[in-house]
Design an enzyme around this catalytic site. Sequence first.
Site, PDB file in Angstrom:
ATOM      1  N   SER A 183     -16.228  37.649  -0.061  1.00  0.00           N
ATOM      2  CA  SER A 183     -14.770  37.212  -0.780  1.00  0.00           C
ATOM      3  C   SER A 183     -15.351  36.354  -2.027  1.00  0.00           C
ATOM      4  O   SER A 183     -15.761  37.099  -3.123  1.00  0.00           O
ATOM      5  CB  SER A 183     -14.065  36.073   0.111  1.00  0.00           C
ATOM      6  OG  SER A 183     -13.226  36.969   0.998  1.00  0.00           O
ATOM      7  N   HIS A 212     -16.066  24.116 -10.054  1.00  0.00           N
ATOM      8  CA  HIS A 212     -15.601  23.531 -11.025  1.00  0.00           C
ATOM      9  C   HIS A 212     -15.837  22.109 -11.280  1.00  0.00           C
ATOM     10  O   HIS A 212     -15.684  21.138 -10.181  1.00  0.00           O
ATOM     11  CB  HIS A 212     -13.961  23.363 -11.034  1.00  0.00           C
ATOM     12  CG  HIS A 212     -13.540  24.871 -10.628  1.00  0.00           C
ATOM     13  ND1 HIS A 212     -13.557  25.654 -11.950  1.00  0.00           N
ATOM     14  CD2 HIS A 212     -12.875  25.383  -9.946  1.00  0.00           C
ATOM     15  CE1 HIS A 212     -12.999  26.835 -11.351  1.00  0.00           C
ATOM     16  NE2 HIS A 212     -12.342  26.703 -10.097  1.00  0.00           N
ATOM     17  N   CYS A 251     -14.766  36.123   4.553  1.00  0.00           N
ATOM     18  CA  CYS A 251     -14.283  36.738   5.739  1.00  0.00           C
ATOM     19  C   CYS A 251     -15.176  36.267   6.841  1.00  0.00           C
ATOM     20  O   CYS A 251     -14.623  36.979   8.125  1.00  0.00           O
ATOM     21  CB  CYS A 251     -14.235  38.193   5.307  1.00  0.00           C
ATOM     22  SG  CYS A 251     -15.933  38.897   5.226  1.00  0.00           S
TER      23      CYS A 251
END
Lengths: 126, 126
Positions: free
Chosen positions: B64, B69, B84
């Site tokens: 995935s 950030h 996953c």
Amino acid sequence: MSVATIWVVDAYGCDPDALRSVAKLARVFDDVVRDVGLHPLGEPRFEVFPGEGGVTGYVLLSESHLAVHTYPEHAYAAFDLHCCRDDAEWGWAEGLRRALGAGRVEVRRFVRGAALAPRISVGDAT
Amino acid sequence: MSVATIWVVDAYGCDPDALRSVAKLARVFDDVVRDVGLHPLGEPRFEVFPGEGGVTGYVLLSESHLAVHTYPEHAYAAFDLHCCRDDAEWGWAEGLRRALGAGRVEVRRFVRGAALAPRISVGDAT
């Protein structure tokens, strides 16, 4: 205070062919970006898994990111919108019903950075 | 059943200079990928915001994605690991203390696709 919000979206009962279509998923990204007023940093990146596999996609935003991972074998798609704006609501249920044929859409919203202390203005001690 | 898990990680009290360092953040990505045994689809992408701004970055994975950030003005970083595999635990608190000087790390874990019905094998009716 907080610095961002993440919308965690689970879409069930989607059309498996739509979940293999970069064009359809890119259109969802475009719709979210336009409707919410987000600012992409470049083009989205999509990867198509081979055979009956799904698609994974990601676009960086000035406001953080938007991601998708699809599982055609489960008629399921996962979207994440991580956004430094807390008003980045989108009509996920209706939008994903229209774009991907989703039958059921669950949207969870979590605040990020909630433990940040408020910044207090103080005089310079020096 | 479920199809994936998202780890939502908030790191407070980080070194602001580390939060502006692509090298340090890339090393965190490398450490997570190696320690958890993930499989990147190409190189991570990082964007550095100008002036006193932070860094945003992601790497697509076979499993995935991993995203970050940073907000140097708040000494805060947000990591998301969408995977996953449901066993993709990493020592976030110790790892982010060592890499970024984090003083407090909160890890939340959410299951994705939890409403998927189990697939039942049935005989072919035709």
